[in-house]
Design an enzyme around this catalytic site. Sequence first.
Site, short mmCIF file in Angstrom:
data_model
loop_
_atom_site.label_atom_id
_atom_site.label_comp_id
_atom_site.label_asym_id
_atom_site.label_seq_id
_atom_site.Cartn_x
_atom_site.Cartn_y
_atom_site.Cartn_z
N LYS A 150 -20.24 75.02 -108.45
CA LYS A 150 -19.45 74.08 -109.24
C LYS A 150 -18.65 73.22 -108.29
O LYS A 150 -18.22 73.69 -107.22
CB LYS A 150 -18.48 74.84 -110.16
CG LYS A 150 -18.05 74.04 -111.36
CD LYS A 150 -19.16 74.00 -112.37
CE LYS A 150 -18.78 73.32 -113.65
NZ LYS A 150 -19.83 73.51 -114.67
P1 NAD Z 1 -17.21 65.53 -121.67
O1 NAD Z 1 -16.24 65.02 -120.66
O2 NAD Z 1 -18.42 64.72 -122.00
O3 NAD Z 1 -16.44 65.78 -123.07
C1 NAD Z 1 -15.30 66.57 -123.19
C2 NAD Z 1 -14.72 66.36 -124.58
O4 NAD Z 1 -13.64 67.26 -124.77
C3 NAD Z 1 -14.17 64.95 -124.82
O5 NAD Z 1 -14.47 64.55 -126.14
C4 NAD Z 1 -12.66 65.16 -124.69
O6 NAD Z 1 -11.90 64.18 -125.38
C5 NAD Z 1 -12.53 66.52 -125.29
N1 NAD Z 1 -11.29 67.22 -124.97
C6 NAD Z 1 -10.66 67.31 -123.76
N2 NAD Z 1 -9.53 68.02 -123.91
C7 NAD Z 1 -9.46 68.38 -125.21
C8 NAD Z 1 -8.52 69.12 -125.96
N3 NAD Z 1 -7.43 69.61 -125.41
N4 NAD Z 1 -8.77 69.30 -127.28
C9 NAD Z 1 -9.89 68.80 -127.86
N5 NAD Z 1 -10.80 68.09 -127.19
C10 NAD Z 1 -10.57 67.89 -125.89
O7 NAD Z 1 -17.58 67.00 -121.20
P2 NAD Z 1 -18.88 67.85 -121.61
O8 NAD Z 1 -19.94 67.59 -120.59
O9 NAD Z 1 -19.16 67.69 -123.04
O10 NAD Z 1 -18.37 69.34 -121.30
C11 NAD Z 1 -17.57 70.07 -122.23
C12 NAD Z 1 -17.57 71.54 -121.86
O11 NAD Z 1 -18.93 72.00 -121.84
C13 NAD Z 1 -17.01 71.88 -120.47
O12 NAD Z 1 -16.41 73.16 -120.54
C14 NAD Z 1 -18.26 71.96 -119.61
O13 NAD Z 1 -18.06 72.77 -118.46
C15 NAD Z 1 -19.22 72.59 -120.59
N6 NAD Z 1 -20.64 72.38 -120.26
C16 NAD Z 1 -21.18 71.13 -120.18
C17 NAD Z 1 -22.53 70.98 -119.91
C18 NAD Z 1 -23.20 69.63 -119.89
O14 NAD Z 1 -24.45 69.59 -119.80
N7 NAD Z 1 -22.48 68.53 -120.01
C19 NAD Z 1 -23.34 72.11 -119.69
C20 NAD Z 1 -22.76 73.38 -119.79
C21 NAD Z 1 -21.41 73.50 -120.08
#
Ligand code: NAD
Length: 423
Positions: free
Chosen positions: A112
Site C-alpha cells: 500500500k
Molecule cells: P474514492 O476516493 O473514490 O471514494 C471515497 C468516497 O468516500 C467518496 O464519496 C467520499 O466523499 C466518501 N467519504 C469520505 N469520507 C467520508 C465520510 N466520513 N463519510 C461518508 N463518506 C465519506 O475511494 P474508493 O476507491 O471508492 O475507496 C473507498 C474504500 O474502498 C477505501 O477504504 C479503499 O481502500 C477501499 N477499496 C477500494 C478499491 C478500489 O478498487 N477503488 C478496492 C478495494 C478497497
Amino acid sequence: MHVMREDLLKDPVFAMAIEQFDQVADFLELSDDLRERCKWPKRWITVTVPIRMDDGSTKIFFGHRVQHHLTRGPVKGGLRYHPAVSIGEITALAIWMTWKCALMDLPFGGGKGGIACDPSTMSQGELERLTRRYTMEMIPFIGPDTDVMAPDMGTNEQTMAWMADTYSTHSGHLEPSIVTGKPLTLEGSSGRTRATGHGVAFLSSNALDHLGHKANGGSAIIQGFGNVGSHAAHTLDSYGVSIKGISDVHGAIWNDKQIHLAHLRKHVAKTGSVAGFPEAEPIDPEEMLTQPCDILAPCALDRAITGENAGRLQCRILAEGANGPTTPEADRILNERGDVFIIPDVLCNAGGVTVSYFEWVQNMQRFRWTEREVMSRLETMLQKAQSEVLRFAKRHKLTQRTAAQAIGVRNVANAKAARGLFP
Ligand code: NAD
C-alpha cells in the site's frame, strides 16, 4: 526495530490489523518464527516529495510505500491521497492486501502507498507533479515483477496514467504492467473501474441467497459514493435492490422508496456531492448507518462501524466495501448479536485486486480480454472464495473475518515454509 514496532502499535488501524492477525495465527497454531515472518513487512519506504505549487511556492509532501511481502510474487496494492495518511495506517492496509491476495490465490503479496495531501484542494497540475515526482522517487523499489500500484482513495485512472508515463519515460518504452487501473487507451482492463463495487454487490446478493432471501425487492444503504460505493450501488440497483440511503464526505441523503441513481449521478457531476439531491431528504450520516435495510455497505473510510453504533445496526448483511470499516470492538458486539452476516473486507472488496490481476496478466501478454470475459472470470473467482470462506468458517466454528484471513495467512505461511529461510 523495537522503537518502530512500538510506534506502529500506537496507530489504531495498525493495532487493529495486528490484533486480527494474532487471533488468526493462534487459531492456525503458527510457529513463532513463521508468525513473525508473516506479520512484519519486508520494506517501509518513505520519501519526501517536493512540488512546485501553482502560486510559485514549493511544498514538501511525505509519501510512503509499504511492501508487506514478496514471497508469492510482486507486491500489489493501491496508492492513496488523503490528509490522514500515516505510516501505521498504510502498513495495516498493506497487511490486509496480503491476506486478500492470498485468499483469492493471486500470485501477489500485499502493498500500500500513500501521500499525506488533500487532493480536493490541489489543481490538476499540482496533482500531476506530485504523482510524477512520487513515482520517480519510487523507481528503485517498483517494477512489474516487484511492486505494481493501483488507484485507491483520492487517486484514479488519471493518476495511474501519469505513473505509467513517468515509469515508461524512464525505461524508454511503454511499460503498462507497472500499474493497474489505467485508462483503456493505455492498456487498462475492461471492467476494472467497476470491479470492486460490482464484487461488493455480487457477494451481497449471494449472501442474501445463502440466508434464504432474494436481492430483488431488498434494500441497501451505502456509505461513500466514490469508485466502490457508486458501482456497488449501480450493480445492486440492477439486481432490483432499492438504494435508500447514500452518504459522502459532505453529507447523507435518504429516500424511503429508493434513490434514483441516474438522477443522483447527474446531481453529483454538477455539484460534486450527493448532498442537496432534490429527490431525497437530508439525513444525519451517523443516523443513516443504523436505519433498517438488508445490506449496509460501508464504502468510504476505515472504522465506520464502531462500539458506539454496532449495537444499533439494523441490517441483515454488513458488506465491507472499504478496508477496515469495522473496529474490533464493533466486531465483538456484532458477533455476540449473531444476527448480522458480515462479508469481511478481504473478501468483500477483493473484486478490485482480482481485476487488477487480470489487467497485469493482459499487459504481460500484450493481449486484451472482453468485458464479458473479465466479469465472468471475476464472478467465478469471487464465488469460489466466498464458498471457501463459508465452508472454512462452518467447519472450524470461526467468524467469516477470521476464516477469510486464516485462509490467506495459511497460504502465505505455507509458501514461506516451502521457500525456507535464506541463508
Ligand atoms: P474514492 O476516493 O473514490 O471514494 C471515497 C468516497 O468516500 C467518496 O464519496 C467520499 O466523499 C466518501 N467519504 C469520505 N469520507 C467520508 C465520510 N466520513 N463519510 C461518508 N463518506 C465519506 O475511494 P474508493 O476507491 O471508492 O475507496 C473507498 C474504500 O474502498 C477505501 O477504504 C479503499 O481502500 C477501499 N477499496 C477500494 C478499491 C478500489 O478498487 N477503488 C478496492 C478495494 C478497497
